[in-house]
Enzyme design. Structure first.
Site, PDB file in Angstrom:
ATOM      1  N   LEU A   1     -44.026   2.681   4.503  1.00 44.54           N
ATOM      2  CA  LEU A   1     -44.604   3.527   3.456  1.00 44.54           C
ATOM      3  C   LEU A   1     -44.192   2.961   2.102  1.00 44.54           C
ATOM      4  O   LEU A   1     -43.042   3.060   1.704  1.00 44.54           O
ATOM      5  CB  LEU A   1     -44.093   4.966   3.596  1.00 44.54           C
ATOM      6  CG  LEU A   1     -44.302   5.645   4.952  1.00 44.54           C
ATOM      7  CD1 LEU A   1     -43.641   7.025   4.967  1.00 44.54           C
ATOM      8  CD2 LEU A   1     -45.793   5.762   5.257  1.00 44.54           C
ATOM      9  N   GLY A   2     -45.143   2.343   1.408  1.00 43.36           N
ATOM     10  CA  GLY A   2     -44.842   1.791   0.089  1.00 43.36           C
ATOM     11  C   GLY A   2     -44.782   0.271   0.128  1.00 43.36           C
ATOM     12  O   GLY A   2     -44.104  -0.306   0.974  1.00 43.36           O
TER      13      GLY A   2
ATOM     14  N   GLY B   1     -44.363  -1.629  -2.935  1.00 41.32           N
ATOM     15  CA  GLY B   1     -43.997  -2.051  -4.290  1.00 41.32           C
ATOM     16  C   GLY B   1     -43.032  -3.214  -4.207  1.00 41.32           C
ATOM     17  O   GLY B   1     -43.089  -4.019  -3.280  1.00 41.32           O
TER      18      GLY B   1
ATOM     19  N   LYS C   1     -32.423   7.343  -2.104  1.00 42.67           N
ATOM     20  CA  LYS C   1     -31.182   8.128  -2.310  1.00 42.67           C
ATOM     21  C   LYS C   1     -31.493   9.544  -2.755  1.00 42.67           C
ATOM     22  O   LYS C   1     -30.746  10.472  -2.449  1.00 42.67           O
ATOM     23  CB  LYS C   1     -30.268   7.474  -3.343  1.00 42.67           C
ATOM     24  CG  LYS C   1     -30.950   7.097  -4.647  1.00 42.67           C
ATOM     25  CD  LYS C   1     -31.179   5.619  -4.663  1.00 42.67           C
ATOM     26  CE  LYS C   1     -32.099   5.165  -5.758  1.00 42.67           C
ATOM     27  NZ  LYS C   1     -32.528   3.773  -5.534  1.00 42.67           N
TER      28      LYS C   1
ATOM     29  N   VAL D   1     -27.888   3.088  -1.146  1.00 43.40           N
ATOM     30  CA  VAL D   1     -26.722   3.009  -2.031  1.00 43.40           C
ATOM     31  C   VAL D   1     -26.311   1.552  -2.199  1.00 43.40           C
ATOM     32  O   VAL D   1     -26.140   0.823  -1.216  1.00 43.40           O
ATOM     33  CB  VAL D   1     -25.528   3.803  -1.450  1.00 43.40           C
ATOM     34  CG1 VAL D   1     -24.332   3.724  -2.398  1.00 43.40           C
ATOM     35  CG2 VAL D   1     -25.909   5.250  -1.199  1.00 43.40           C
TER      36      VAL D   1
ATOM     37  N   ILE E   1     -25.540  -4.514  -0.955  1.00 45.49           N
ATOM     38  CA  ILE E   1     -24.126  -4.533  -0.560  1.00 45.49           C
ATOM     39  C   ILE E   1     -23.953  -3.693   0.691  1.00 45.49           C
ATOM     40  O   ILE E   1     -24.312  -2.513   0.692  1.00 45.49           O
ATOM     41  CB  ILE E   1     -23.229  -3.953  -1.666  1.00 45.49           C
ATOM     42  CG1 ILE E   1     -23.526  -4.608  -3.014  1.00 45.49           C
ATOM     43  CG2 ILE E   1     -21.764  -4.090  -1.295  1.00 45.49           C
ATOM     44  CD1 ILE E   1     -22.838  -3.917  -4.187  1.00 45.49           C
TER      45      ILE E   1
ATOM     46  N   LYS F   1     -26.070   8.835  -5.294  1.00 46.19           N
ATOM     47  CA  LYS F   1     -25.426   7.842  -4.436  1.00 46.19           C
ATOM     48  C   LYS F   1     -23.999   8.239  -4.071  1.00 46.19           C
ATOM     49  O   LYS F   1     -23.578   8.049  -2.929  1.00 46.19           O
ATOM     50  CB  LYS F   1     -25.462   6.475  -5.127  1.00 46.19           C
ATOM     51  CG  LYS F   1     -26.891   5.914  -5.231  1.00 46.19           C
ATOM     52  CD  LYS F   1     -26.930   4.722  -6.183  1.00 46.19           C
ATOM     53  CE  LYS F   1     -28.316   4.089  -6.242  1.00 46.19           C
ATOM     54  NZ  LYS F   1     -28.417   3.105  -7.354  1.00 46.19           N
TER      55      LYS F   1
ATOM     56  N   GLY G   1     -33.104  -4.694  -6.699  1.00 40.61           N
ATOM     57  CA  GLY G   1     -33.938  -5.886  -6.618  1.00 40.61           C
ATOM     58  C   GLY G   1     -34.572  -6.001  -5.247  1.00 40.61           C
ATOM     59  O   GLY G   1     -34.051  -5.481  -4.255  1.00 40.61           O
TER      60      GLY G   1
END
Lengths: 430, 430
Positions: free
Chosen positions: B8-9, B11, B102, B129, B133, B202, B303
């Site tokens: 879904l999405g 972008g 989030k 979050v 990482i 977060k 990103g």
């Protein structure tokens, strides 16, 4: 379910593990399912931070790995033997293994994981690398989307402690090592740490996980910190670097066989690099890949508490998986059995720092530059820093160049009549 | 096995995820088992970095969550609706969920995880979050041995970028925000980021995992960075601090009900603290517990590539677990359903920095000191820095003190005839 544990070794780490297991309150609920059945020690009468009833302690390590009621063996002996044999026997008995032993895994991982796969048991080793920092589990379970190309680590607390103190106190290696030994930060026989062997064990393990292949431990190039001097630390500082013992594993995806570079050596690290500010006994691991970019894991690389955190995490993971059935978790088992090809050191591309002592004649810098140029060594800087014992002290920093070509240039430079000494050669982080 | 995905999405993040899934070579072998069946978009004709055949793209998001052949729904829409409804519908259809959202998890996690547990499906949120990482997975699987007491994060890249530039350029908030918007580092409507709402989402999620309980999102105290000035950054620098927007979750094990402190606010961080050197759009999470000590996770917080790394890691984890049987992995499911009690802000203990403008009379510092003392506020320093518009600029740094007592002292100070203005109040990391 309750799982019975046999712990081999009750030293600093073993004591830390026992303390966590015996105080499960406010930790993960699965700790309630882990019960210490036997603890193997060398000496029953030694005083210990954790007191066990006499029926738990034994000096007969063999009896632990053969005990039919024990589900998981926690190997905290360190060293190669009897650790290797006990691990293999425990696996043969169908027991899962949790170990903090980088030496035995990096050298005998092949044999151990092959046996574990045949027996259908887990061999977990979070504590073997970077102490309490979760890095083995993230490599197995959080970074699989990536084409990892580089793992760079500060993986040995003793050497990082010594280098940090040399940096801060402008002190010499020998005296700070002696002080570190006095304070308990370095062993009486410090070779495993300061000659880079411990870091090499650990980068071999990380490389194996990051690049999905076995690593021949003796192919890891390994240079320790004995040759790092206060003079070089001071020059590095002027040039904007700190010197760290780095363990580096790099895969060049442009090469046909995706061979790996694997090396441990003191390295000039730019001051603004995330690893530059990792000081004292801390460890850190930087992992770079596509599409992720870079992530760094930082924390305590050793010590009872940190290592216990990692060992018990492995135990929790096994306790979580066992009720799910007999099939092994594919991300927590070793699924490769080929050896990764390793790039010969002479073909590895690095930047270099070199400090030379030459006669203080006009034209010496020119000669040096020409010599480097003859072997395709492109220089970032070539600076005469000062005069020492009537000799000019010259510091060179190169751009990327193959180790072999750099060494050839250096050999020719050594033969120049005006060059008295190549005082030091270090690598520079790209 | 092959698992069918509905995304879904499409972008920035969706495009990144698709690119990784469509180029599985040299990534984890389990990627071969993940196949994109449908991608839901708002506009079929928008040009995109990834080209799908027309039968894959659809604007009918409902059809994706209802598609009987889809095993896993990847929700990358962001925002509360229709994300929440689609996630709940997908769960009701027995589909596993991977989300980077989030906002929806921190607000509707209760409803979503309750539904997921009933349906026996996974809801994975590594990407929600700290971007790429790995921190969700380590909290679930690597730190369970510990009594975690504090999670401290730089969790919002936009605010960290702005504060870093304010620090480096000695610039003012408004102009650097405008420039960040021009460069694409801040949204046209920047409120979610700069008012701390995103960081609060977060830290609510991290606290829930670290402390094993649900968090009422509206109980997270939240102060953004609009009030941070170049003047305060300069004073902080003189005092040995940088100002960062920190998200902090702290459990005080000495309190009877183990209540949590949960807060997001600009904070003076000592220069030698590991979080102090986390600059630009980077994120970092520091987790402290017993027996571990402190570990830090550092990397790109946003990103396409970083987020895709986390989303695809979740997909790999699901693909690894599904063949193991119908029982859910206990470390990857939400096993708590109580809400954590939260300490009221007035009772939270902090150190404070305050900048006051007072009349330049002898005795003003004494009066201020007395006033603070009356409310038990112990001062680390009380310095008159200079004169500004005929007023003395006084900077105060306190020792630990309850927020409520500090505020009372401040109220009394404001009423002093010689105090013209309390120009700023910030908290100081212990």
């Amino acid at each position: 379910m309750v799982y019975q544990l046999g712990i081999l070794g009750l030293g600093t780490v073993g004591g830390g593990v026992a303390q966590v297991l015996l105080t499960p309150e406010q930790r993960h609920p699965l700790l309630q399912e882990l019960q210490i059945k036997k603890v193997g020690v060398r000496d029953l009468d030694k005083p210990r931070p954790v007191n066990f009833p006499p029926e738990i302690l034994t000096t007969d390590l063999q009896s632990i790995v053969q005990d039919a009621e024990i589900d998981i063996v926690v190997e905290l002996l360190g060293g190669l033997e009897p650790a290797r044999t006990l691990i293999l026997e425990a696996i043969a008995q169908g027991k899962h293994i949790v170990t903090a032993n980088k030496a035995v895994i990096s050298r005998f991982g092949d044999e151990i994981f092959t046996a574990a796969n045949q027996a259908g048991v887990y061999v977990m080793l979070e504590a073997a690398v970077a102490g309490g920092i979760p890095v083995i589990q993230p490599l197995k379970q959080s970074l699989g989307a990536n084409r990892i190309h580089t793992v760079t680590g500060i993986l040995n607390g003793t050497t990082n402690y010594i280098l940090t103190r040399m940096q801060q106190e402008k002190g010499d290696f020998a005296e700070i090592l002696a002080d570190a030994q006095r304070l308990g930060y370095a062993e009486a026989d410090p070779s495993t740490d300061i000659d880079g062997l411990d870091a090499a064990d650990k980068i071999a393990i990380l490389a194996s996980l990051a690049f999905g292949g076995r690593i021949a431990r003796d192919e890891v190039y390994c240079q320790g910190i004995r040759s790092v001097t206060a003079v070089d630390i001071a020059y590095a500082d002027k040039l904007g670097f700190v010197i760290k013992l780095l363990a580096i594993a790099h895969r060049d995806f442009s090469q046909a066989d995706n061979a790996l570079e694997l090396r441990v050596h003191p390295t000039l690290v730019p001051l603004d690099h995330p690893l530059a500010s990792v000081n004292g006994v801390h460890n850190a691991v930087l992992i770079a890949g596509e599409p992720l970019g870079e992530v760094m894991f930082y924390g305590p690389g050793a010590g009872a508490g940190a290592t216990a955190s990692a060992v018990v995490a492995d135990l929790i993971n096994i306790a979580a998986l066992l009720p799910m059935g007999n099939q092994s978790h594919p991300l927590l088992t070793c699924t490769h059995d080929h050896y990764c090809p390793i790039v010969p050191l002479a073909q590895v591309s690095s930047r270099f720092y070199a400090r030379l002592l030459a006669e203080d004649h006009p034209g010496v810098l020119g000669k040096l530059g020409t010599c480097f140029g003859n072997y395709g060594v492109s220089l970032e800087s070539l600076v005469q820093i000062g005069i020492k014992d009537d000799l000019a002290e010259v510091v060179v920093v190169t751009h990327h160049v193959c180790e072999g070509e750099f060494r050839q240039a250096l050999d020719e430079i050594k033969s120049l009549i005006s060059v008295n000494q190549v005082a030091s050669v270090l690598r520079v982080l790209a």
